[in-house]
Scaffold this motif. Structure first.
Motif, PDB file in Angstrom:
ATOM      1  N   GLY A 187      -6.860  -4.277   6.713  1.00  0.00           N
ATOM      2  CA  GLY A 187      -7.287  -2.944   7.085  1.00  0.00           C
ATOM      3  C   GLY A 187      -8.741  -2.916   7.538  1.00  0.00           C
ATOM      4  O   GLY A 187      -9.084  -2.244   8.510  1.00  0.00           O
ATOM      5  N   LYS A 188      -9.594  -3.643   6.849  1.00  0.00           N
ATOM      6  CA  LYS A 188     -11.001  -3.700   7.243  1.00  0.00           C
ATOM      7  C   LYS A 188     -11.165  -4.406   8.580  1.00  0.00           C
ATOM      8  O   LYS A 188     -11.980  -4.016   9.405  1.00  0.00           O
ATOM      9  N   ARG A 189     -10.378  -5.456   8.807  1.00  0.00           N
ATOM     10  CA  ARG A 189     -10.496  -6.223  10.040  1.00  0.00           C
ATOM     11  C   ARG A 189     -10.029  -5.393  11.237  1.00  0.00           C
ATOM     12  O   ARG A 189     -10.612  -5.441  12.295  1.00  0.00           O
ATOM     13  N   GLY A 199      -3.874  -6.628   2.114  1.00  0.00           N
ATOM     14  CA  GLY A 199      -3.785  -5.396   2.903  1.00  0.00           C
ATOM     15  C   GLY A 199      -5.142  -4.755   3.133  1.00  0.00           C
ATOM     16  O   GLY A 199      -5.425  -4.252   4.220  1.00  0.00           O
ATOM     17  N   MET A 200      -5.980  -4.786   2.116  1.00  0.00           N
ATOM     18  CA  MET A 200      -7.333  -4.242   2.275  1.00  0.00           C
ATOM     19  C   MET A 200      -8.122  -5.072   3.276  1.00  0.00           C
ATOM     20  O   MET A 200      -8.857  -4.525   4.090  1.00  0.00           O
ATOM     21  N   ARG A 201      -7.982  -6.403   3.228  1.00  0.00           N
ATOM     22  CA  ARG A 201      -8.691  -7.276   4.160  1.00  0.00           C
ATOM     23  C   ARG A 201      -8.221  -7.025   5.594  1.00  0.00           C
ATOM     24  O   ARG A 201      -9.012  -6.970   6.505  1.00  0.00           O
ATOM     25  N   ARG A 214     -10.106  -2.169  11.635  1.00  0.00           N
ATOM     26  CA  ARG A 214     -11.012  -1.046  11.918  1.00  0.00           C
ATOM     27  C   ARG A 214     -12.273  -1.486  12.619  1.00  0.00           C
ATOM     28  O   ARG A 214     -12.936  -0.709  13.262  1.00  0.00           O
ATOM     29  N   VAL A 256      -2.099  -6.322  -2.245  1.00  0.00           N
ATOM     30  CA  VAL A 256      -3.071  -5.230  -2.094  1.00  0.00           C
ATOM     31  C   VAL A 256      -4.377  -5.772  -1.516  1.00  0.00           C
ATOM     32  O   VAL A 256      -4.942  -5.197  -0.580  1.00  0.00           O
ATOM     33  N   PHE A 257      -4.852  -6.903  -2.045  1.00  0.00           N
ATOM     34  CA  PHE A 257      -6.082  -7.524  -1.562  1.00  0.00           C
ATOM     35  C   PHE A 257      -5.946  -7.903  -0.083  1.00  0.00           C
ATOM     36  O   PHE A 257      -6.824  -7.621   0.720  1.00  0.00           O
TER      37      PHE A 257
END
Length: 71
Positions: free
Chosen positions: A66-68, A62-64, A70, A59-60
């Protein structure tokens, strides 16, 4: 004299390196707990902790990612 802008192969910012190191560390700990939990009879809770840590690491990560993507 000509200056060039930073290319895609330049070093990543420091905060991304720290985040990736933390991600890899959590995955490593999850794998170790998982193996110990499977190998040691009666230590099912270590397998559960390893699985939870692995899921949190995914999850961590995937969030990283996702931020990159965008930015």
């Amino acid at each position: 004299m000509r200056t060039t802008s930073p290319g895609p192969l330049d070093a990543a910012p420091r905060h991304l390196e720290v985040g990736m190191a933390l991600f890899l560390f959590i995955v490593l700990i999850a794998v170790v707990f998982g193996f110990v939990g499977v190998l040691v009879k009666g230590m099912l809770w270590l397998l559960v902790i390893g699985a939870v840590l692995f899921i949190l690491a995914l999850v961590f990560g995937g969030m990283r990612l996702g931020k990159r993507s965008r930015s």
